[in-house]
Motif scaffolding. Structure first.
Motif, PDB file in Angstrom:
ATOM      1  N   LYS A  83       0.696  -1.211   0.139  1.00 42.71           N
ATOM      2  CA  LYS A  83      -0.054  -0.070  -0.164  1.00 42.71           C
ATOM      3  C   LYS A  83       0.959   1.264  -0.014  1.00 42.71           C
ATOM      4  O   LYS A  83       0.631   2.254  -0.730  1.00 42.71           O
ATOM      5  CB  LYS A  83      -0.969  -0.107   1.131  1.00 42.71           C
ATOM      6  CG  LYS A  83      -0.424  -0.092   2.430  1.00 42.71           C
ATOM      7  CD  LYS A  83      -1.331  -0.099   3.627  1.00 42.71           C
ATOM      8  CE  LYS A  83      -1.032  -0.364   5.043  1.00 42.71           C
ATOM      9  NZ  LYS A  83      -1.996  -0.374   6.182  1.00 42.71           N
ATOM     10  N   GLU A  84       2.007   1.206   0.888  1.00 43.00           N
ATOM     11  CA  GLU A  84       2.890   2.464   0.829  1.00 43.00           C
ATOM     12  C   GLU A  84       3.455   2.712  -0.475  1.00 43.00           C
ATOM     13  O   GLU A  84       3.565   3.859  -1.047  1.00 43.00           O
ATOM     14  CB  GLU A  84       3.557   2.408   1.731  1.00 43.00           C
ATOM     15  CG  GLU A  84       3.217   2.497   3.222  1.00 43.00           C
ATOM     16  CD  GLU A  84       4.167   2.395   4.155  1.00 43.00           C
ATOM     17  OE1 GLU A  84       5.444   2.544   3.939  1.00 43.00           O
ATOM     18  OE2 GLU A  84       3.978   2.258   5.458  1.00 43.00           O
ATOM     19  N   LEU A 113       0.609   3.827  -3.074  1.00 39.27           N
ATOM     20  CA  LEU A 113       0.559   5.105  -2.753  1.00 39.27           C
ATOM     21  C   LEU A 113       1.411   6.237  -3.369  1.00 39.27           C
ATOM     22  O   LEU A 113       1.066   7.256  -3.807  1.00 39.27           O
ATOM     23  CB  LEU A 113       0.225   5.583  -1.217  1.00 39.27           C
ATOM     24  CG  LEU A 113      -0.234   7.044  -0.809  1.00 39.27           C
ATOM     25  CD1 LEU A 113      -1.414   7.547  -1.542  1.00 39.27           C
ATOM     26  CD2 LEU A 113      -0.132   7.183   0.706  1.00 39.27           C
ATOM     27  N   ARG A 114       2.730   6.181  -3.028  1.00 38.07           N
ATOM     28  CA  ARG A 114       3.977   6.864  -3.473  1.00 38.07           C
ATOM     29  C   ARG A 114       3.776   6.985  -4.987  1.00 38.07           C
ATOM     30  O   ARG A 114       4.115   7.989  -5.504  1.00 38.07           O
ATOM     31  CB  ARG A 114       5.281   6.344  -3.161  1.00 38.07           C
ATOM     32  CG  ARG A 114       5.492   6.641  -1.732  1.00 38.07           C
ATOM     33  CD  ARG A 114       7.077   6.451  -1.494  1.00 38.07           C
ATOM     34  NE  ARG A 114       7.449   4.993  -1.572  1.00 38.07           N
ATOM     35  CZ  ARG A 114       7.490   3.928  -0.968  1.00 38.07           C
ATOM     36  NH1 ARG A 114       6.972   4.309   0.478  1.00 38.07           N
ATOM     37  NH2 ARG A 114       7.775   2.967  -1.228  1.00 38.07           N
ATOM     38  N   GLN A 158       1.035   9.201  -6.283  1.00 36.59           N
ATOM     39  CA  GLN A 158       1.349  10.655  -6.012  1.00 36.59           C
ATOM     40  C   GLN A 158       2.681  11.083  -7.017  1.00 36.59           C
ATOM     41  O   GLN A 158       2.467  12.356  -7.444  1.00 36.59           O
ATOM     42  CB  GLN A 158       2.007  10.907  -4.655  1.00 36.59           C
ATOM     43  CG  GLN A 158       0.829  10.442  -3.352  1.00 36.59           C
ATOM     44  CD  GLN A 158       1.596  10.383  -2.025  1.00 36.59           C
ATOM     45  OE1 GLN A 158       2.822  10.153  -1.960  1.00 36.59           O
ATOM     46  NE2 GLN A 158       0.827  10.412  -1.037  1.00 36.59           N
ATOM     47  N   LEU A 201      -3.947  -1.436  -0.370  1.00 38.90           N
ATOM     48  CA  LEU A 201      -4.240  -0.021  -0.283  1.00 38.90           C
ATOM     49  C   LEU A 201      -5.850   0.288  -0.459  1.00 38.90           C
ATOM     50  O   LEU A 201      -6.234  -0.331  -1.641  1.00 38.90           O
ATOM     51  CB  LEU A 201      -3.420   0.847  -1.395  1.00 38.90           C
ATOM     52  CG  LEU A 201      -3.859   2.347  -1.525  1.00 38.90           C
ATOM     53  CD1 LEU A 201      -3.156   3.116  -0.332  1.00 38.90           C
ATOM     54  CD2 LEU A 201      -3.024   2.844  -2.775  1.00 38.90           C
ATOM     55  N   SER A 254      -8.300   2.348  -1.912  1.00 40.17           N
ATOM     56  CA  SER A 254      -7.951   3.380  -2.983  1.00 40.17           C
ATOM     57  C   SER A 254      -9.142   4.415  -2.806  1.00 40.17           C
ATOM     58  O   SER A 254      -8.986   5.381  -3.436  1.00 40.17           O
ATOM     59  CB  SER A 254      -7.769   2.885  -4.273  1.00 40.17           C
ATOM     60  OG  SER A 254      -8.759   1.713  -4.663  1.00 40.17           O
ATOM     61  N   LEU A 262      -8.896   8.009  -2.305  1.00 37.41           N
ATOM     62  CA  LEU A 262      -7.832   8.664  -2.947  1.00 37.41           C
ATOM     63  C   LEU A 262      -8.541   9.681  -4.204  1.00 37.41           C
ATOM     64  O   LEU A 262      -8.270  10.268  -4.772  1.00 37.41           O
ATOM     65  CB  LEU A 262      -6.790   7.901  -3.802  1.00 37.41           C
ATOM     66  CG  LEU A 262      -5.979   7.156  -2.573  1.00 37.41           C
ATOM     67  CD1 LEU A 262      -5.037   6.415  -3.295  1.00 37.41           C
ATOM     68  CD2 LEU A 262      -5.508   8.069  -1.463  1.00 37.41           C
ATOM     69  N   TYR A 302      -7.089  12.753  -6.418  1.00 36.95           N
ATOM     70  CA  TYR A 302      -6.253  12.424  -7.433  1.00 36.95           C
ATOM     71  C   TYR A 302      -7.292  12.290  -8.665  1.00 36.95           C
ATOM     72  O   TYR A 302      -8.079  11.213  -8.819  1.00 36.95           O
ATOM     73  CB  TYR A 302      -5.459  11.169  -7.614  1.00 36.95           C
ATOM     74  CG  TYR A 302      -4.437  11.168  -6.437  1.00 36.95           C
ATOM     75  CD1 TYR A 302      -3.313  12.083  -6.619  1.00 36.95           C
ATOM     76  CD2 TYR A 302      -4.710  10.828  -4.947  1.00 36.95           C
ATOM     77  CE1 TYR A 302      -2.216  12.127  -5.726  1.00 36.95           C
ATOM     78  CE2 TYR A 302      -3.792  10.898  -4.084  1.00 36.95           C
ATOM     79  CZ  TYR A 302      -2.459  11.678  -4.398  1.00 36.95           C
ATOM     80  OH  TYR A 302      -1.671  11.842  -3.218  1.00 36.95           O
TER      81      TYR A 302
END
Length: 364
Positions: free
Chosen positions: A173-174, A177-178, A181, A205, A207, A210, A214
Motif C-alpha cells: 500500500k505505501e 500510494l507513492r 502521487q 491500499l 484506494s 484517493l 487524484y
C-alpha cells in the motif's frame, strides 16, 4: 476474404483463449468427470436473494433496461459514500477498459502495464492505435519503479491490476500510494480491483479515499467474481465525474441488461453471503498452498480465489487428460506454469491428488 482488408492495427491481435468446453474435453479424452478450475468463477454461486429477484422479474423482459443504471448507481453511491456522478456501470469491468481506451487513446499514444497481467488491457490499447509498453513483473508483483521509468510524453494511461491476474499478488500500500502521487495528472491511473473482495492482507491500499484527491485515478470493480454474477456481466468504475462524462459519450445506450442490474443490486445488499464466500476461499487458499509447498512446487502468494503455480515439470497438459481444466500461462525460466481457480475442498483435493501423482511420476 477477397480483397477486404482489416485495420492494420488488429493484424497481430489474437482472440482471447477460451479453450475447449468441459463437454468437448470429456469427449476428447474419454472422461466421465471434468472439473473446470480455470476461469476464476465463484464456486459457491451467488446470493439466493439474486435468484429470487430474477424469477420475480421475468415478466419485464420485453422492456429495455434503464440506460442510466440509476438505481444501481444510487446504491453504489450510498455503499461507497461517493457522488453518483463518479460511477459508470459496464457490461463487466472489461467494457469500461474498452471505453477508456476508446475515449482517450489516440494513434501513437502509449499505455504502460505489466508484462504478465490481464491481456485485454493491451488488446484494447492496440485496437485504438496505441502502443502497449509492457514491464516485467518482479517476483510476480508489479515493478512500479520500472513502470514509472517508462513514462514518456506519449504516455496516456497506466494499468495496475491489484490483485494481479494471473499471479494473484498485490502491490504494497505505501509503494502504490507513492506511485500514484508521482504520476503526472495528465496520465490516467487505472486500478483494476476485480478481486478486491478476496483480499485479506493488511498491506493492501484502500484506494476509494484517493478519488477526491487524484482526478486522474480510475478504480474498476466487478460483480463477476466474489458476487458470483459472471454470466450476467456487470462491472463498474469509480472516477472523476469529468471522466465519466467522456466515457458516456462512447458507451452503448443499453449496455447492461435489466436482469443484470437487478442482480447486482441484490448481490450488493447480501453482505453475509460475501463474508461467507471470503472465509471459505481463504481457508481453501491456505490449505492448497500448504499442500503445494509439501509437493515442492512454486507459487506466488495469492490474495485472490486462484493460485499461480510454476514448476520445472510439464504438468498442466497432463492435468487436462486427468479431467482438470486449468489456465496454462507460461513463466520465463520454468518449463510450465498455470493458474488454478480454488474450488470446494472436494475440488481442491481432487486437483492435489492428481498433481501429486503426476509429480511422483516425474512427468517431463
Amino acid at each position: 476474404m477477397g480483397n477486404i482488408q482489416t485495420r492494420r492495427v488488429i493484424e497481430g491481435i489474437r482472440s482471447y483463449p477460451l479453450g475447449d468446453s468441459p463437454e468437448e474435453i470429456k469427449e476428447k479424452y474419454n472422461l466421465k468427470v471434468v472439473r473446470k478450475m480455470s476461469d476464476n468463477e465463484n464456486i459457491y454461486g451467488c446470493s439466493s436473494q439474486v435468484k429470487e429477484a430474477i424469477i420475480n422479474n421475468m415478466h419485464n423482459l420485453y422492456l429495455y433496461p434503464d440506460g442510466t443504471t440509476a438505481k444501481l448507481i444510487n446504491q453504489l453511491s450510498s455503499y461507497y459514500q461517493l457522488n453518483k456522478d463518479q460511477f459508470l456501470i459496464g457490461n463487466g469491468s472489461e467494457e469500461i477498459i474498452r471505453l477508456l481506451t476508446r475515449a482517450y487513446i489516440n494513434d501513437g499514444d502509449e499505455a504502460i502495464m505489466a508484462a504478465t497481467t490481464f491481456p485485454r488491457y493491451e488488446t484494447n490499447v492496440v485496437i485504438e492505435g496505441g502502443l502497449s509498453i509492457a514491464v516485467p513483473l518482479q517476483n510476480g508483483v508489479h515493478d512500479l519503479l520500472a513502470m514509472y521509468k517508462k513514462i514518456t510524453k506519449k504516455t496516456k494511461m497506466i494499468f495496475i491490476c491489484n490483485p494481479n491476474n494471473p499471479t494473484g499478488t498485490i502491490v504494497g500500500k505505501e509503494e502504490l500510494l507513492r506511485f500514484i502521487q508521482m504520476i503526472p495528472s495528465n496520465i490516467l491511473i487505472i486500478l483494476d480491483e476485480a478481486y478486491y473482495e478476496y483480499v485479506s492482507s493488511s498491506n493492501y491500499l484502500e484506494s476509494i479515499s484517493l478519488l477526491n484527491t487524484y482526478s486522474n485515478l480510475v478504480i474498476l470493480r466487478t460483480f463477476s467474481k466474489i458476487y458470483g454474477l459472471a454470466s450476467l456481466r456487470v462491472g463498474y468504475g469509480m472516477m472523476h465525474s469529468e471522466i465519466v462524462r467522456e466515457l458516456q459519450k462512447v458507451k452503448e445506450v443499453f449496455n447492461v441488461n435489466q436482469l443484470a442490474q437487478l442482480a447486482a443490486e441484490c448481490a450488493l445488499d447480501d453482505k453475509s453471503f460475501i463474508i461467507d464466500c471470503k472465509k471459505k476461499n481463504e481457508r481453501e487458499r491456505v490449505y492448497v498452498c500448504e499442500q503445494l509447498r509439501e509437493l515442492g512446487l512454486g507459487y506466488f502468494p495469492s490474495e485472490t480465489n486462484f493460485i499461480y503455480v510454476y514448476t520445472d515439470q510439464l504438468v498442466s497438459e497432463k492435468l487436462i487428460t486427468n479431467g482438470l481444466i486449468v489456465r496454462q500461462m507460461k513463466l520465463t525460466g520454468y518449463a510450465d506454469a498455470f493458474r488454478i481457480t480454488l474450488g470446494t475442498r472436494e475440488d481442491n483435493d481432487f486437483f492435489l491428488a492428481v498433481l501429486k501423482r503426476l509429480c511422483n511420476e516425474k512427468v517431463v
